[in-house]
Scaffold this motif. Structure first.
Motif, PDB file in Angstrom:
ATOM      1  N   HIS A 206       2.363  -8.928  -7.408  1.00  0.00           N
ATOM      2  CA  HIS A 206       1.222  -8.575  -7.672  1.00  0.00           C
ATOM      3  C   HIS A 206       0.872  -7.994  -8.992  1.00  0.00           C
ATOM      4  CE1 HIS A 206      -2.254  -5.676  -6.952  1.00  0.00           C
ATOM      5  NE2 HIS A 206      -2.257  -5.861  -5.594  1.00  0.00           N
ATOM      6  N   PRO A 207      -0.398  -8.310  -9.662  1.00  0.00           N
ATOM      7  CA  PRO A 207      -0.730  -8.234 -10.943  1.00  0.00           C
ATOM      8  C   PRO A 207      -0.510  -6.824 -11.510  1.00  0.00           C
ATOM      9  CG  PRO A 207      -2.594  -8.836  -9.988  1.00  0.00           C
ATOM     10  CD  PRO A 207      -1.496  -8.837  -8.881  1.00  0.00           C
ATOM     11  N   LYS A 208      -0.569  -5.625 -10.388  1.00  0.00           N
ATOM     12  CA  LYS A 208      -0.601  -4.518 -10.750  1.00  0.00           C
ATOM     13  C   LYS A 208       0.953  -3.828 -10.644  1.00  0.00           C
ATOM     14  CE  LYS A 208      -5.002  -3.372 -10.948  1.00  0.00           C
ATOM     15  NZ  LYS A 208      -5.681  -2.797 -12.299  1.00  0.00           N
ATOM     16  N   ALA A 209       1.826  -4.613 -10.115  1.00  0.00           N
ATOM     17  CA  ALA A 209       3.340  -4.223 -10.027  1.00  0.00           C
ATOM     18  C   ALA A 209       3.972  -4.699 -11.463  1.00  0.00           C
ATOM     19  CB  ALA A 209       4.045  -5.156  -9.085  1.00  0.00           C
ATOM     20  N   ARG A 210       3.514  -3.983 -12.453  1.00  0.00           N
ATOM     21  CA  ARG A 210       4.090  -4.002 -13.835  1.00  0.00           C
ATOM     22  C   ARG A 210       4.283  -2.739 -14.508  1.00  0.00           C
ATOM     23  NH1 ARG A 210       3.958  -8.346 -12.032  1.00  0.00           N
ATOM     24  NH2 ARG A 210       3.316 -10.382 -12.620  1.00  0.00           N
ATOM     25  N   THR A 211       4.827  -2.680 -15.476  1.00  0.00           N
ATOM     26  CA  THR A 211       5.365  -1.631 -16.496  1.00  0.00           C
ATOM     27  C   THR A 211       4.255  -0.750 -16.813  1.00  0.00           C
ATOM     28  OG1 THR A 211       7.053  -2.990 -17.440  1.00  0.00           O
ATOM     29  CG2 THR A 211       6.686  -0.726 -18.511  1.00  0.00           C
ATOM     30  N   GLY A 212       4.407   0.405 -16.352  1.00  0.00           N
ATOM     31  CA  GLY A 212       3.269   1.513 -16.927  1.00  0.00           C
ATOM     32  C   GLY A 212       2.115   1.381 -16.006  1.00  0.00           C
ATOM     33  N   VAL A 213       2.153   0.707 -14.944  1.00  0.00           N
ATOM     34  CA  VAL A 213       0.711   0.604 -14.120  1.00  0.00           C
ATOM     35  C   VAL A 213       1.170   1.369 -12.699  1.00  0.00           C
ATOM     36  CG1 VAL A 213      -1.015  -1.009 -12.796  1.00  0.00           C
ATOM     37  CG2 VAL A 213       0.328  -1.518 -15.076  1.00  0.00           C
ATOM     38  N   ILE A 214       0.224   2.318 -12.517  1.00  0.00           N
ATOM     39  CA  ILE A 214       0.346   3.145 -11.227  1.00  0.00           C
ATOM     40  C   ILE A 214      -0.883   2.827 -10.354  1.00  0.00           C
ATOM     41  CG2 ILE A 214      -0.027   5.561 -10.029  1.00  0.00           C
ATOM     42  CD1 ILE A 214       2.972   4.667 -11.272  1.00  0.00           C
ATOM     43  N   GLU A 215      -2.179   2.817 -10.677  1.00  0.00           N
ATOM     44  CA  GLU A 215      -3.219   2.784  -9.902  1.00  0.00           C
ATOM     45  C   GLU A 215      -3.245   1.522  -9.413  1.00  0.00           C
ATOM     46  OE1 GLU A 215      -5.407   4.918  -9.059  1.00  0.00           O
ATOM     47  OE2 GLU A 215      -4.016   6.265 -10.022  1.00  0.00           O
ATOM     48  N   GLY A 216      -3.307   1.400  -8.103  1.00  0.00           N
ATOM     49  CA  GLY A 216      -3.297   0.119  -7.211  1.00  0.00           C
ATOM     50  C   GLY A 216      -1.929  -0.858  -7.111  1.00  0.00           C
ATOM     51  N   ASN A 217      -1.021  -0.006  -7.654  1.00  0.00           N
ATOM     52  CA  ASN A 217       0.338  -0.709  -7.660  1.00  0.00           C
ATOM     53  C   ASN A 217       0.735  -0.663  -6.147  1.00  0.00           C
ATOM     54  OD1 ASN A 217       3.145  -1.042  -7.597  1.00  0.00           O
ATOM     55  ND2 ASN A 217       3.324  -0.669  -9.854  1.00  0.00           N
ATOM     56  N   PRO A 218       1.071  -1.645  -5.497  1.00  0.00           N
ATOM     57  CA  PRO A 218       1.400  -1.556  -3.843  1.00  0.00           C
ATOM     58  C   PRO A 218       2.875  -1.069  -3.668  1.00  0.00           C
ATOM     59  CG  PRO A 218       1.525  -3.798  -4.838  1.00  0.00           C
ATOM     60  CD  PRO A 218       0.956  -3.147  -5.747  1.00  0.00           C
ATOM     61  N   LEU A 219       3.712  -1.175  -4.553  1.00  0.00           N
ATOM     62  CA  LEU A 219       4.898  -0.467  -4.456  1.00  0.00           C
ATOM     63  C   LEU A 219       5.004   1.118  -4.528  1.00  0.00           C
ATOM     64  CD1 LEU A 219       5.803  -3.378  -6.321  1.00  0.00           C
ATOM     65  CD2 LEU A 219       7.570  -2.759  -5.158  1.00  0.00           C
ATOM     66  N   HIS A 220       4.011   1.409  -5.589  1.00  0.00           N
ATOM     67  CA  HIS A 220       3.753   2.909  -5.759  1.00  0.00           C
ATOM     68  C   HIS A 220       3.201   3.655  -4.377  1.00  0.00           C
ATOM     69  CE1 HIS A 220       2.478   6.759  -7.400  1.00  0.00           C
ATOM     70  NE2 HIS A 220       1.457   6.453  -6.977  1.00  0.00           N
ATOM     71  N   ILE A 221       2.253   2.801  -3.987  1.00  0.00           N
ATOM     72  CA  ILE A 221       1.540   3.551  -2.842  1.00  0.00           C
ATOM     73  C   ILE A 221       2.530   3.629  -1.641  1.00  0.00           C
ATOM     74  CG2 ILE A 221      -0.094   2.968  -1.076  1.00  0.00           C
ATOM     75  CD1 ILE A 221      -1.727   1.333  -3.208  1.00  0.00           C
ATOM     76  N   ASP A 222       3.512   2.697  -1.462  1.00  0.00           N
ATOM     77  CA  ASP A 222       4.532   2.832  -0.321  1.00  0.00           C
ATOM     78  C   ASP A 222       5.448   4.142  -0.724  1.00  0.00           C
ATOM     79  OD1 ASP A 222       3.832   0.988   1.330  1.00  0.00           O
ATOM     80  OD2 ASP A 222       5.538  -0.136   1.021  1.00  0.00           O
ATOM     81  N   MET A 223       5.703   4.240  -2.088  1.00  0.00           N
ATOM     82  CA  MET A 223       6.792   5.073  -2.584  1.00  0.00           C
ATOM     83  C   MET A 223       6.400   6.484  -2.439  1.00  0.00           C
ATOM     84  SD  MET A 223       8.039   3.157  -5.837  1.00  0.00           S
ATOM     85  CE  MET A 223       9.355   1.640  -5.702  1.00  0.00           C
ATOM     86  N   LEU A 224       5.138   6.651  -2.832  1.00  0.00           N
ATOM     87  CA  LEU A 224       4.412   7.917  -2.676  1.00  0.00           C
ATOM     88  C   LEU A 224       4.171   8.628  -1.249  1.00  0.00           C
ATOM     89  CD1 LEU A 224       3.242  10.379  -4.076  1.00  0.00           C
ATOM     90  CD2 LEU A 224       0.955   9.278  -4.217  1.00  0.00           C
ATOM     91  N   TYR A 225       3.900   7.405  -0.377  1.00  0.00           N
ATOM     92  CA  TYR A 225       3.758   7.858   1.292  1.00  0.00           C
ATOM     93  C   TYR A 225       4.984   8.159   1.664  1.00  0.00           C
ATOM     94  CZ  TYR A 225       3.079   7.033   6.113  1.00  0.00           C
ATOM     95  OH  TYR A 225       3.278   7.176   7.414  1.00  0.00           O
TER      96      TYR A 225
END
Length: 423
Positions: A206-225
């Motif tokens: 995913h283009p948002k799964a990159r260094t320094g990117v939080i908004e729209g990052n699908p891995l972060h969304i799972d992790m915060l949930y």
């Protein structure tokens, strides 16, 4: 000129003619000098939490308290953080039954020697410490379903705690955006099943799964949930410099405090790349450069700064070898990088294989640039990963110029590849 790069617990020096040096990309963290000591910074953060009651207030009447702590692969200054957290919890409830749960995620189990190095003899000898094992089903329990659809399964000790808190540090992360905060739960104390679902090929690509990117990052969304569902009530996170010293600390709500911490870090570590023929970088030295698996993180900084078909020179001592059996086997068994990458992207989320994400990112890097790898790992192992082994950075530089057939090839140096966000 001479430039030092971390390598294990020492440094290697690269000698460069200024005429070929495009840039040296470093975080401004080294220029930041707080007025307070490391202990004072952490103590002040604990006493002034973000969007949360104080830890001692949260501890009142809580019998089973679990503190999630990072494992041996993370340079978290636990000798400073943990005594302060333990003291604060016991001020709220002297009778609290505290367990320190080591967040190994998908890594190997932490040894006693490594625990002593992390916490000191006193804490190891007097506190209850449990090392999380993501493959031990008897110690795990399902608590929900991730937004991605994967099962959320975590350590029973955390799930059954009356109060769940964590310590950690915030740094740029090559696919989760930033480390720290919510990552204590997923992948920290999650099952292999949950980690594999979260680290699937679709998300890593995913283009948002990159260094320094939080908004729209699908891995972060799972992790915060996962952190919210596990009821992670309080975090103590720090920002450290290259000497692994605390320069900033935040505490409180697992998301709100993390936001404050990463805002501070982002101002210091964003750098603009000038694309170069050769990029030289490291994984920040010990403990982050103990294996090839971890070193992929630093390589992503070089990936953002190197020209297509250029050369990345990576310094990572890798005294612990490859760091992941499945990671190694993937490269041993499949030599076609494009086929490997396509296979990962098209693998269903629930069929993700162990260490797929690391292999996926390394394959992506190798399709952009040749990698010359300086380490203590066996040369046969380095070659199995389709990288070129070298003994030291100056030999590697000569090999890079020879490969490019250009003695005047431009060079960018990123002394610590995991400490910067390269744009």
């Amino acid at each position: 000129m001479e430039i030092g790069l971390p390598y294990g617990k020492a440094k290697q020096i690269v000698k460069l003619d200024k005429s070929c040096l495009n840039d040296i990309l470093v975080s401004k963290i080294e220029d930041y000098h707080p007025e307070q000591s490391q202990t004072e910074l952490v103590a002040a953060a604990i006493q002034n939490p973000v969007d949360s009651q104080k830890l001692r207030q949260l501890s009142i009447d809580k019998k089973k308290v679990v503190i999630i702590a990072s494992d041996h692969t993370r340079p978290v200054p636990s000798k400073i953080i943990m005594p302060l957290m333990l003291s604060e919890i016991r001020k709220g409830n002297p009778e609290a039954e505290i367990t320190i749960l080591i967040a190994t995620g998908f890594h190997r189990l932490t040894t006693r020697e490594e625990l002593v190095g992390k916490f000191g003899e006193t804490i190891v000898d007097t506190e209850k410490i449990v090392v999380h094992d993501s493959g031990d089903e008897s110690s795990l329990v399902k608590i929900g379903t991730l937004p991605s659809g994967g099962e959320l399964i975590i350590n029973k000790l955390a799930a059954e705690a009356d109060l769940l808190v964590s310590e950690g540090f915030i740094e740029p992360h090559f696919f989760a955006g930033f480390s720290g905060g919510r990552k204590s739960v997923l992948p920290g104390i999650a099952s292999r099943v949950s980690v594999l679902a979260n680290h699937c090929g679709e998300f890593i690509a995913h283009p948002k799964a990159r260094t320094g990117v939080i908004e729209g990052n699908p891995l972060h969304i799972d992790m915060l949930y996962a952190a919210r569902t596990a009821k992670l009530a309080f975090v103590v996170n720090v920002v450290i410099n290259s000497e692994k010293e605390v320069i900033h600390a935040v505490a409180g709500d697992c998301d709100a405090a993390h936001i404050k911490g990463r805002e501070f870090l982002e101002k210091l570590c964003k750098v603009q790349a000038t694309p170069s023929d050769i990029v030289i970088t490291s994984n920040g030295g010990y403990p982050l450069d103990q294996n090839i698996y971890q070193a992929v993180k630093g390589m992503t900084a070089a990936e953002a700064a190197v020209k297509q078909d250029g050369v990345i020179i990576m310094l990572a001592k890798s005294n612990d070898g490859h760091g992941g059996e499945a990671f190694f086997n993937t490269f041993r068994d499949e030599k076609d990088l494009k086929k490997m990458l396509n296979g990962f992207v098209n693998t269903p989320r629930d069929e993700t294989i162990p260490d797929q994400w690391e292999a996926q990112i390394l394959a992506r890097i190798l399709l952009k640039a040749k990698v010359i790898y300086i380490s203590a790992a066996p040369e046969t192992m380095i070659k199995a990963f389709q990288m070129t082994p070298a003994k030291d950075v100056n030999e590697a530089l000569a090999l890079a110029r020879d490969y490019l057939k250009n003695e005047e090839a431009t060079v960018t140096v990123i002394p610590d590849g995991v400490a910067v966000i390269v744009e």
